[in-house]
Design a protein around this motif. Structure first.
Motif, PDB file in Angstrom:
ATOM      1  N   LEU A   1     -72.217   3.655 -18.506  1.00 27.36           N
ATOM      2  CA  LEU A   1     -71.073   3.213 -18.197  1.00 27.36           C
ATOM      3  C   LEU A   1     -70.094   2.795 -19.438  1.00 27.36           C
ATOM      4  CD1 LEU A   1     -73.266   1.243 -15.963  1.00 27.36           C
ATOM      5  CD2 LEU A   1     -71.479   3.215 -15.163  1.00 27.36           C
ATOM      6  N   GLU A   2     -70.520   2.340 -21.016  1.00 29.36           N
ATOM      7  CA  GLU A   2     -69.781   2.302 -21.430  1.00 29.36           C
ATOM      8  C   GLU A   2     -68.818   3.215 -21.906  1.00 29.36           C
ATOM      9  OE1 GLU A   2     -71.934   0.205 -24.631  1.00 29.36           O
ATOM     10  OE2 GLU A   2     -71.326  -1.846 -23.801  1.00 29.36           O
ATOM     11  N   PHE A   3     -70.357   4.550 -22.181  1.00 33.65           N
ATOM     12  CA  PHE A   3     -68.769   5.810 -22.661  1.00 33.65           C
ATOM     13  C   PHE A   3     -68.210   6.772 -21.227  1.00 33.65           C
ATOM     14  CE2 PHE A   3     -68.449  10.244 -23.428  1.00 33.65           C
ATOM     15  CZ  PHE A   3     -68.323  10.353 -24.446  1.00 33.65           C
ATOM     16  N   GLU A   4     -68.338   6.488 -20.658  1.00 35.60           N
ATOM     17  CA  GLU A   4     -67.830   6.787 -19.281  1.00 35.60           C
ATOM     18  C   GLU A   4     -66.263   6.089 -19.672  1.00 35.60           C
ATOM     19  OE1 GLU A   4     -65.810   8.786 -16.251  1.00 35.60           O
ATOM     20  OE2 GLU A   4     -67.732   9.485 -17.487  1.00 35.60           O
ATOM     21  N   GLU A   5     -66.438   4.414 -19.072  1.00 34.50           N
ATOM     22  CA  GLU A   5     -65.060   3.959 -19.795  1.00 34.50           C
ATOM     23  C   GLU A   5     -64.436   4.508 -20.536  1.00 34.50           C
ATOM     24  OE1 GLU A   5     -63.760  -0.701 -20.664  1.00 34.50           O
ATOM     25  OE2 GLU A   5     -65.568   0.040 -20.561  1.00 34.50           O
ATOM     26  N   PHE A   6     -64.839   4.697 -22.055  1.00 30.72           N
ATOM     27  CA  PHE A   6     -64.508   4.731 -23.751  1.00 30.72           C
ATOM     28  C   PHE A   6     -63.244   6.037 -23.471  1.00 30.72           C
ATOM     29  CE2 PHE A   6     -64.531   7.569 -27.211  1.00 30.72           C
ATOM     30  CZ  PHE A   6     -63.734   6.678 -28.444  1.00 30.72           C
ATOM     31  N   ARG A   7     -64.093   7.162 -22.560  1.00 30.89           N
ATOM     32  CA  ARG A   7     -64.150   8.866 -22.003  1.00 30.89           C
ATOM     33  C   ARG A   7     -62.712   8.420 -21.200  1.00 30.89           C
ATOM     34  NH1 ARG A   7     -63.353  12.214 -18.244  1.00 30.89           N
ATOM     35  NH2 ARG A   7     -64.546  10.656 -17.152  1.00 30.89           N
ATOM     36  N   ARG A   8     -62.613   7.741 -19.780  1.00 29.82           N
ATOM     37  CA  ARG A   8     -61.309   7.666 -19.467  1.00 29.82           C
ATOM     38  C   ARG A   8     -60.439   6.823 -20.755  1.00 29.82           C
ATOM     39  NH1 ARG A   8     -64.943   5.458 -15.451  1.00 29.82           N
ATOM     40  NH2 ARG A   8     -64.659   3.389 -15.933  1.00 29.82           N
ATOM     41  N   VAL A   9     -60.309   5.685 -21.015  1.00 31.41           N
ATOM     42  CA  VAL A   9     -58.970   5.672 -21.707  1.00 31.41           C
ATOM     43  C   VAL A   9     -58.726   6.426 -22.788  1.00 31.41           C
ATOM     44  CG1 VAL A   9     -59.109   3.580 -22.923  1.00 31.41           C
ATOM     45  CG2 VAL A   9     -60.138   2.581 -21.525  1.00 31.41           C
ATOM     46  N   LEU A  10     -60.221   6.861 -23.394  1.00 32.37           N
ATOM     47  CA  LEU A  10     -59.694   8.086 -24.742  1.00 32.37           C
ATOM     48  C   LEU A  10     -58.882   9.660 -23.900  1.00 32.37           C
ATOM     49  CD1 LEU A  10     -59.710   9.004 -27.083  1.00 32.37           C
ATOM     50  CD2 LEU A  10     -61.870  10.950 -26.327  1.00 32.37           C
ATOM     51  N   ALA A  11     -58.846   9.931 -22.226  1.00 30.90           N
ATOM     52  CA  ALA A  11     -58.052  10.941 -22.031  1.00 30.90           C
ATOM     53  C   ALA A  11     -56.335   9.775 -20.971  1.00 30.90           C
ATOM     54  CB  ALA A  11     -59.023  10.819 -20.330  1.00 30.90           C
ATOM     55  N   THR A  12     -56.082   8.695 -21.741  1.00 31.22           N
ATOM     56  CA  THR A  12     -55.010   8.061 -21.562  1.00 31.22           C
ATOM     57  C   THR A  12     -54.213   8.542 -22.734  1.00 31.22           C
ATOM     58  OG1 THR A  12     -55.761   5.806 -21.892  1.00 31.22           O
ATOM     59  CG2 THR A  12     -55.984   6.379 -19.899  1.00 31.22           C
ATOM     60  N   LEU A  13     -54.236   8.397 -23.653  1.00 35.23           N
ATOM     61  CA  LEU A  13     -53.720   8.438 -25.451  1.00 35.23           C
ATOM     62  C   LEU A  13     -52.945   9.972 -25.187  1.00 35.23           C
ATOM     63  CD1 LEU A  13     -56.618   7.996 -27.566  1.00 35.23           C
ATOM     64  CD2 LEU A  13     -54.977   6.466 -26.979  1.00 35.23           C
ATOM     65  N   LEU A  14     -51.753   9.905 -25.836  1.00 34.52           N
ATOM     66  CA  LEU A  14     -50.634  10.596 -25.805  1.00 34.52           C
ATOM     67  C   LEU A  14     -51.903  11.737 -26.697  1.00 34.52           C
ATOM     68  CD1 LEU A  14     -48.147   9.206 -27.111  1.00 34.52           C
ATOM     69  CD2 LEU A  14     -48.053   9.727 -24.503  1.00 34.52           C
ATOM     70  N   PRO A  15     -51.742  13.140 -25.843  1.00 36.41           N
ATOM     71  CA  PRO A  15     -52.390  14.354 -26.776  1.00 36.41           C
ATOM     72  C   PRO A  15     -52.650  14.792 -27.794  1.00 36.41           C
ATOM     73  CG  PRO A  15     -51.179  14.665 -24.337  1.00 36.41           C
ATOM     74  CD  PRO A  15     -50.376  13.725 -25.012  1.00 36.41           C
ATOM     75  N   ASP A  16     -50.881  14.187 -28.557  1.00 27.41           N
ATOM     76  CA  ASP A  16     -50.948  14.691 -30.383  1.00 27.41           C
ATOM     77  C   ASP A  16     -52.201  13.329 -30.935  1.00 27.41           C
ATOM     78  OD1 ASP A  16     -49.828  17.046 -30.054  1.00 27.41           O
ATOM     79  OD2 ASP A  16     -47.353  15.797 -30.119  1.00 27.41           O
ATOM     80  N   GLN A  17     -52.326  12.180 -30.593  1.00 24.89           N
ATOM     81  CA  GLN A  17     -52.762  10.660 -30.836  1.00 24.89           C
ATOM     82  C   GLN A  17     -54.582  11.175 -30.577  1.00 24.89           C
ATOM     83  OE1 GLN A  17     -51.762   7.328 -29.178  1.00 24.89           O
ATOM     84  NE2 GLN A  17     -49.973   7.266 -30.273  1.00 24.89           N
ATOM     85  N   ARG A  18     -54.841  12.009 -29.417  1.00 23.56           N
ATOM     86  CA  ARG A  18     -56.262  12.000 -29.069  1.00 23.56           C
ATOM     87  C   ARG A  18     -56.608  13.190 -29.768  1.00 23.56           C
ATOM     88  NH1 ARG A  18     -55.685  12.547 -24.071  1.00 23.56           N
ATOM     89  NH2 ARG A  18     -55.554  15.242 -23.870  1.00 23.56           N
ATOM     90  N   GLU A  19     -56.263  13.948 -30.102  1.00 25.10           N
ATOM     91  CA  GLU A  19     -56.608  15.098 -30.938  1.00 25.10           C
ATOM     92  C   GLU A  19     -56.551  14.970 -32.359  1.00 25.10           C
ATOM     93  OE1 GLU A  19     -54.545  19.182 -31.548  1.00 25.10           O
ATOM     94  OE2 GLU A  19     -53.139  17.927 -32.148  1.00 25.10           O
ATOM     95  N   ALA A  20     -55.766  13.623 -33.071  1.00 28.21           N
ATOM     96  CA  ALA A  20     -55.326  13.383 -34.028  1.00 28.21           C
ATOM     97  C   ALA A  20     -56.577  12.682 -34.847  1.00 28.21           C
ATOM     98  CB  ALA A  20     -54.079  12.788 -34.636  1.00 28.21           C
ATOM     99  N   LEU A  21     -57.378  11.805 -33.415  1.00 30.07           N
ATOM    100  CA  LEU A  21     -58.520  10.546 -33.294  1.00 30.07           C
ATOM    101  C   LEU A  21     -59.820  11.118 -33.007  1.00 30.07           C
ATOM    102  CD1 LEU A  21     -59.480   7.762 -33.768  1.00 30.07           C
ATOM    103  CD2 LEU A  21     -59.058   7.800 -31.117  1.00 30.07           C
ATOM    104  N   ILE A  22     -59.856  12.112 -32.670  1.00 23.43           N
ATOM    105  CA  ILE A  22     -60.996  12.511 -32.452  1.00 23.43           C
ATOM    106  C   ILE A  22     -61.525  13.651 -34.066  1.00 23.43           C
ATOM    107  CG2 ILE A  22     -62.303  15.124 -31.468  1.00 23.43           C
ATOM    108  CD1 ILE A  22     -61.205  13.843 -28.982  1.00 23.43           C
TER     109      ILE A  22
END
Length: 184
Positions: A101-122
């Protein structure tokens, strides 16, 4: 005597799990991600002569994957998109364990980041690339990558209502993304 250098094949195979994770984060679809990794490896093998020996092959592979994804994205604009995840969520059974459940919450929140931010963070937080390597992969200045990572971490912390990665749970990968430390 120097230790033997790993073969190109060994280096490519070692990169597959990280490439797959990155492809999943970009596409949001495991099947597309697997196809993307396969296409990346095929393209890399076909163009191995353009790889500069002594440089970071993993970064080279991530660059190929990223470029393939962007090309594919442009081609697939007219396909059905499930931006809010409702269709995908309807195809899965709900997780049973708290960590899921925590990971699913994290995944949903991660998906809300701007694509460039998400890409850099990953790239920096999960794949373990330096800011400089991530900048080369994204074809962006190092300062821009640092800013994207910092903003992404701040937004994740705010959206997840956490003061530190330790409050989110025991998942090392999640902790690495939030704090910038390697998985441990």
């Amino acid at each position: 005597m120097d230790p033997p250098q790993p073969s190109v094949r060994d280096v490519m195979l070692a990169a597959v799990p990280s490439l797959r994770a990155f492809a999943i984060s970009l596409s949001g679809n495991v099947d597309r991600a697997d196809d993307l990794v396969q296409d990346t490896l095929l393209r890399a093998m076909a163009n191995i002569d353009s790889f500069t020996a002594g440089t970071n092959m993993s970064a080279w592979l991530f660059t190929i994957l990223r470029n393939l994804f962007r090309s594919e994205y442009r081609k697939r604009r007219r396909e059905f998109e499930d931006a809010d995840g409702h269709h995908v969520d309807s195809l899965k059974s709900p997780p049973q364990q708290h960590s899921q459940l925590e990971f699913e919450e994290f995944r949903r929140v991660l998906a809300t980041l701007l694509p460039d931010q998400r890409e850099a963070l990953i790239l920096v937080g999960a794949a373990g690339f330096s800011h400089e390597e991530a900048a080369a992969i994204c074809e962006a200045p190092v300062g821009t990558i640092k800013s994207r990572v910092n903003r992404a971490r701040a937004r994740l912390s705010k959206l997840l209502s956490i003061d530190s990665a330790d409050m989110f749970g025991q998942d090392n990968s999640t902790r690495a993304v939030l704090t910038g430390s390697g998985p441990g």
